[in-house]
Design a protein around this motif. Structure first.
Motif, PDB file in Angstrom:
ATOM      1  N   LEU A 116       0.833  -1.195   0.000  1.00 32.74           N
ATOM      2  CA  LEU A 116       0.000   0.000   0.000  1.00 32.74           C
ATOM      3  C   LEU A 116       0.870   1.249   0.000  1.00 32.74           C
ATOM      4  CD1 LEU A 116      -2.604  -1.078   2.726  1.00 32.74           C
ATOM      5  CD2 LEU A 116      -2.664  -1.526   0.259  1.00 32.74           C
ATOM      6  N   ARG A 117       0.261   2.385  -0.316  1.00 37.36           N
ATOM      7  CA  ARG A 117       0.986   3.650  -0.189  1.00 37.36           C
ATOM      8  C   ARG A 117       1.364   3.863   1.275  1.00 37.36           C
ATOM      9  NH1 ARG A 117      -3.351   5.240  -3.344  1.00 37.36           N
ATOM     10  NH2 ARG A 117      -4.287   6.294  -1.556  1.00 37.36           N
ATOM     11  N   ASP A 118       2.459   4.574   1.501  1.00 38.42           N
ATOM     12  CA  ASP A 118       2.872   4.849   2.876  1.00 38.42           C
ATOM     13  C   ASP A 118       1.755   5.563   3.631  1.00 38.42           C
ATOM     14  OD1 ASP A 118       5.275   3.706   2.260  1.00 38.42           O
ATOM     15  OD2 ASP A 118       6.452   5.546   2.421  1.00 38.42           O
ATOM     16  N   ALA A 119       1.697   5.309   4.917  1.00 35.07           N
ATOM     17  CA  ALA A 119       0.642   5.866   5.758  1.00 35.07           C
ATOM     18  C   ALA A 119       0.632   7.388   5.696  1.00 35.07           C
ATOM     19  CB  ALA A 119       0.833   5.408   7.198  1.00 35.07           C
ATOM     20  N   ASP A 120      -0.579   7.958   5.655  1.00 35.44           N
ATOM     21  CA  ASP A 120      -0.715   9.420   5.652  1.00 35.44           C
ATOM     22  C   ASP A 120      -1.042   9.944   7.042  1.00 35.44           C
ATOM     23  OD1 ASP A 120      -3.289   8.542   5.957  1.00 35.44           O
ATOM     24  OD2 ASP A 120      -4.080   9.530   4.160  1.00 35.44           O
ATOM     25  N   PHE A 121      -0.829   9.100   8.047  1.00 31.18           N
ATOM     26  CA  PHE A 121      -0.996   9.524   9.431  1.00 31.18           C
ATOM     27  C   PHE A 121       0.216   9.026  10.215  1.00 31.18           C
ATOM     28  CE2 PHE A 121      -2.047   5.155   9.926  1.00 31.18           C
ATOM     29  CZ  PHE A 121      -1.873   4.846  11.258  1.00 31.18           C
ATOM     30  N   GLU A 122       0.423   9.595  11.379  1.00 30.80           N
ATOM     31  CA  GLU A 122       1.529   9.151  12.218  1.00 30.80           C
ATOM     32  C   GLU A 122       1.003   8.839  13.607  1.00 30.80           C
ATOM     33  OE1 GLU A 122       5.878  10.641  13.915  1.00 30.80           O
ATOM     34  OE2 GLU A 122       4.954  11.643  12.212  1.00 30.80           O
ATOM     35  N   CYS A 123       1.355   7.670  14.096  1.00 30.30           N
ATOM     36  CA  CYS A 123       1.057   7.326  15.482  1.00 30.30           C
ATOM     37  C   CYS A 123       2.231   7.796  16.323  1.00 30.30           C
ATOM     38  CB  CYS A 123       0.864   5.824  15.636  1.00 30.30           C
ATOM     39  SG  CYS A 123       0.563   5.310  17.347  1.00 30.30           S
ATOM     40  N   PRO A 124       2.044   8.789  17.181  1.00 30.38           N
ATOM     41  CA  PRO A 124       3.158   9.296  17.982  1.00 30.38           C
ATOM     42  C   PRO A 124       3.748   8.211  18.874  1.00 30.38           C
ATOM     43  CG  PRO A 124       1.249  10.749  18.126  1.00 30.38           C
ATOM     44  CD  PRO A 124       0.781   9.494  17.472  1.00 30.38           C
ATOM     45  N   ALA A 125       5.048   8.272  19.078  1.00 30.06           N
ATOM     46  CA  ALA A 125       5.700   7.321  19.979  1.00 30.06           C
ATOM     47  C   ALA A 125       5.080   7.376  21.370  1.00 30.06           C
ATOM     48  CB  ALA A 125       7.194   7.608  20.048  1.00 30.06           C
ATOM     49  N   SER A 126       4.581   8.542  21.753  1.00 31.50           N
ATOM     50  CA  SER A 126       3.960   8.674  23.074  1.00 31.50           C
ATOM     51  C   SER A 126       2.716   7.796  23.201  1.00 31.50           C
ATOM     52  CB  SER A 126       3.577  10.138  23.327  1.00 31.50           C
ATOM     53  OG  SER A 126       2.680  10.612  22.338  1.00 31.50           O
ATOM     54  N   GLU A 127       2.113   7.430  22.068  1.00 29.90           N
ATOM     55  CA  GLU A 127       0.964   6.528  22.098  1.00 29.90           C
ATOM     56  C   GLU A 127       1.414   5.070  22.151  1.00 29.90           C
ATOM     57  OE1 GLU A 127      -2.099   7.118  19.225  1.00 29.90           O
ATOM     58  OE2 GLU A 127      -2.221   9.285  19.533  1.00 29.90           O
ATOM     59  N   TYR A 128       2.180   4.618  21.137  1.00 33.09           N
ATOM     60  CA  TYR A 128       2.471   3.179  21.089  1.00 33.09           C
ATOM     61  C   TYR A 128       3.439   2.736  22.176  1.00 33.09           C
ATOM     62  CZ  TYR A 128       6.584   4.395  18.124  1.00 33.09           C
ATOM     63  OH  TYR A 128       7.750   4.920  17.613  1.00 33.09           O
ATOM     64  N   GLU A 129       4.288   3.617  22.679  1.00 31.88           N
ATOM     65  CA  GLU A 129       5.186   3.226  23.763  1.00 31.88           C
ATOM     66  C   GLU A 129       4.459   3.160  25.112  1.00 31.88           C
ATOM     67  OE1 GLU A 129       8.450   5.941  23.678  1.00 31.88           O
ATOM     68  OE2 GLU A 129       9.423   4.938  21.976  1.00 31.88           O
ATOM     69  N   ALA A 130       3.343   3.880  25.230  1.00 33.31           N
ATOM     70  CA  ALA A 130       2.604   3.919  26.495  1.00 33.31           C
ATOM     71  C   ALA A 130       1.619   2.762  26.637  1.00 33.31           C
ATOM     72  CB  ALA A 130       1.853   5.245  26.615  1.00 33.31           C
ATOM     73  N   LEU A 131       1.421   1.988  25.588  1.00 35.04           N
ATOM     74  CA  LEU A 131       0.481   0.868  25.656  1.00 35.04           C
ATOM     75  C   LEU A 131       0.951  -0.181  26.660  1.00 35.04           C
ATOM     76  CD1 LEU A 131      -0.139   0.458  21.816  1.00 35.04           C
ATOM     77  CD2 LEU A 131      -1.719   1.468  23.487  1.00 35.04           C
TER      78      LEU A 131
ATOM     79  N   ILE B  13      -5.561   4.700  24.692  1.00 31.97           N
ATOM     80  CA  ILE B  13      -4.208   5.265  24.777  1.00 31.97           C
ATOM     81  C   ILE B  13      -3.665   5.603  23.401  1.00 31.97           C
ATOM     82  CG2 ILE B  13      -1.837   4.771  25.533  1.00 31.97           C
ATOM     83  CD1 ILE B  13      -3.039   2.863  27.604  1.00 31.97           C
ATOM     84  N   ALA B  14      -4.157   4.921  22.377  1.00 31.44           N
ATOM     85  CA  ALA B  14      -3.648   5.116  21.015  1.00 31.44           C
ATOM     86  C   ALA B  14      -4.809   5.426  20.073  1.00 31.44           C
ATOM     87  CB  ALA B  14      -2.890   3.877  20.545  1.00 31.44           C
ATOM     88  N   PRO B  15      -5.415   6.628  20.193  1.00 30.64           N
ATOM     89  CA  PRO B  15      -6.569   6.958  19.343  1.00 30.64           C
ATOM     90  C   PRO B  15      -6.232   6.997  17.861  1.00 30.64           C
ATOM     91  CG  PRO B  15      -5.804   8.894  20.549  1.00 30.64           C
ATOM     92  CD  PRO B  15      -5.102   7.719  21.138  1.00 30.64           C
ATOM     93  N   SER B  16      -4.991   7.315  17.507  1.00 30.22           N
ATOM     94  CA  SER B  16      -4.636   7.354  16.081  1.00 30.22           C
ATOM     95  C   SER B  16      -4.733   5.961  15.466  1.00 30.22           C
ATOM     96  CB  SER B  16      -3.237   7.937  15.891  1.00 30.22           C
ATOM     97  OG  SER B  16      -2.261   7.150  16.550  1.00 30.22           O
ATOM     98  N   ILE B  17      -4.378   4.935  16.231  1.00 33.13           N
ATOM     99  CA  ILE B  17      -4.494   3.560  15.741  1.00 33.13           C
ATOM    100  C   ILE B  17      -5.959   3.154  15.642  1.00 33.13           C
ATOM    101  CG2 ILE B  17      -4.117   1.150  16.404  1.00 33.13           C
ATOM    102  CD1 ILE B  17      -1.337   1.971  17.365  1.00 33.13           C
ATOM    103  N   LYS B  18      -6.737   3.441  16.672  1.00 33.52           N
ATOM    104  CA  LYS B  18      -8.163   3.090  16.646  1.00 33.52           C
ATOM    105  C   LYS B  18      -8.856   3.760  15.465  1.00 33.52           C
ATOM    106  CE  LYS B  18     -12.350   3.004  19.508  1.00 33.52           C
ATOM    107  NZ  LYS B  18     -13.240   3.597  18.486  1.00 33.52           N
ATOM    108  N   ASN B  19      -8.581   5.033  15.241  1.00 33.22           N
ATOM    109  CA  ASN B  19      -9.217   5.762  14.137  1.00 33.22           C
ATOM    110  C   ASN B  19      -8.810   5.180  12.792  1.00 33.22           C
ATOM    111  OD1 ASN B  19     -10.456   7.456  15.974  1.00 33.22           O
ATOM    112  ND2 ASN B  19      -8.907   9.068  15.788  1.00 33.22           N
ATOM    113  N   TYR B  20      -7.553   4.767  12.670  1.00 32.98           N
ATOM    114  CA  TYR B  20      -7.076   4.193  11.420  1.00 32.98           C
ATOM    115  C   TYR B  20      -7.800   2.878  11.124  1.00 32.98           C
ATOM    116  CZ  TYR B  20      -4.009   1.870   8.076  1.00 32.98           C
ATOM    117  OH  TYR B  20      -3.517   1.189   6.982  1.00 32.98           O
ATOM    118  N   VAL B  21      -7.866   2.000  12.090  1.00 38.02           N
ATOM    119  CA  VAL B  21      -8.511   0.699  11.885  1.00 38.02           C
ATOM    120  C   VAL B  21      -9.997   0.893  11.601  1.00 38.02           C
ATOM    121  CG1 VAL B  21      -9.095  -1.507  12.960  1.00 38.02           C
ATOM    122  CG2 VAL B  21      -6.804  -0.525  13.272  1.00 38.02           C
ATOM    123  N   ASP B  22     -10.664   1.744  12.365  1.00 36.93           N
ATOM    124  CA  ASP B  22     -12.083   2.009  12.124  1.00 36.93           C
ATOM    125  C   ASP B  22     -12.295   2.560  10.713  1.00 36.93           C
ATOM    126  OD1 ASP B  22     -13.290   1.144  14.486  1.00 36.93           O
ATOM    127  OD2 ASP B  22     -13.007   3.073  15.496  1.00 36.93           O
ATOM    128  N   GLY B  23     -11.330   3.361  10.235  1.00 37.16           N
ATOM    129  CA  GLY B  23     -11.456   3.999   8.932  1.00 37.16           C
ATOM    130  C   GLY B  23     -11.421   3.041   7.765  1.00 37.16           C
TER     131      GLY B  23
END
Length: 234
Positions: free
Chosen positions: A34-49, A95-105
Motif C-alpha cells: 500500500l501507499r505509505d501511511a498518511d498519518f503518524e502514530c506518535p511514539a507517546s501513544e504506542y510506547e505507552a500501551l 491510549i492510542a486513538p490514532s491507531i483506533k481511528n485508522y482501523v475504524d477507517g
C-alpha cells in the motif's frame, strides 16, 4: 543455513485450500503493498500501551488493542471460541486513538489489533521463527478469509519482512522469497495463513508496528484498491 522448517513444523498442518471468499488482488503473490501511511502514530501513544510478553517471530512483546472479548489477551480468538473477527476494543485503544481511528477507517470487519515490539534479529535467527498463521480457525466456509495488514511505526529501512510461498510439500519455497521493506509508514496486506513469514530486523533498537486482522470481502477490497501502490507488488 543452520535451520529450515521440515514436515513436522506446526505450520504445515494449517489449512491452505478452503472455500472461503478471498481477494483476487492477493491471488498471485499473497502480498499487496500500500501507499505509505498518511498519518503518524506518535511514539507517546504506542510506547505507552500495556505490552505483554508473548513470543511470535522472535523476541517479541505485544500490546493488544482489540481482542476477542476486550480483555488484554494475546491468545488466539479460538481460545474464546471465536474466529479472528468481530473484535472488541481493549483499554489500550484509549491510549492510542490514532491507531483506533485508522482501523475504524478501513471499514472492514476486523479481528485482533495489536502493536508488536520486536527486538533486533539477523536473518539466521529470524529463519528459526519462520511460520504461517492460523487466522481462520472456526471461520465458517461461506465467509471471508482473514488476512493481516501492517503499518510500520518506527523507521527501519534496512529491515524487512521475509515472505515465501509453499512448495509441493507445503514447506517454504526459497525461490518465491520476497522482501517487504520496513521504513516508517510502510503499509502492506499479507495472506499470512498462506505465506511463510518472519521479520529480519537489523536495527539496534526495537521495531514497532501495527498488525490488524481483516476479513476479506468487498469493503476490504475497495479499501485496498484505493490505497495500494500497484496490485500484488512489493
Amino acid at each position: 543455513m543452520s535451520f529450515w522448517p521440515n514436515a513436522d513444523h506446526w505450520s504445515v498442518k494449517i489449512p491452505l485450500d478452503t472455500p472461503h471468499r478471498r481477494l483476487e488482488v492477493l491471488a498471485d503473490t499473497g502480498v499487496v503493498q500500500l501507499r505509505d501511511a498518511d498519518f503518524e502514530c506518535p511514539a507517546s501513544e504506542y510506547e505507552a500501551l500495556e505490552y505483554m510478553d508473548w513470543k511470535s517471530g522472535g523476541d517479541t512483546n505485544f500490546a493488544p488493542i482489540a481482542t476477542a472479548d476486550g480483555e488484554l489477551d494475546c491468545r488466539g480468538f479460538w481460545d474464546k471460541g471465536k474466529t479472528d473477527k468481530d473484535a472488541v476494543w481493549t483499554s489500550n485503544a484509549a491510549i492510542a486513538p490514532s491507531i483506533k481511528n485508522y482501523v475504524d477507517g478501513v471499514g472492514a470487519n476486523f479481528g485482533r489489533v495489536r502493536t508488536i515490539k520486536l527486538e533486533p534479529q539477523d536473518r539466521e535467527a529470524a529463519i528459526r521463527s519462520l511460520h504461517r498463521d492460523d487466522n481462520n480457525r472456526f471461520n465458517p466456509d461461506d465467509e471471508g478469509w482473514v488476512v493481516r495488514s501492517w503499518v510500520e511505526l518506527t523507521d527501519n529501512p534496512d529491515s524487512y519482512m521475509l515472505v515465501m510461498d509453499n512448495d509441493a510439500e507445503g514447506l517454504p519455497d526459497p525461490t518465491t522469497e520476497m522482501r517487504i521493506p520496513l521504513h516508517k509508514g510502510a503499509r502492506f496486506v499479507v495472506d499470512t495463513q498462506r505465506l511463510w513469514h518472519v521479520v529480519v530486523h537489523t536495527g539496534s533498537a526495537p521495531r514497532y508496528a501495527l498488525i490488524t486482522s481483516f476479513e476479506s470481502g468487498p469493503v476490504l477490497d475497495e479499501w485496498i484498491q484505493r490505497e495500494m501502490v500497484s496490485p500484488a507488488t512489493v
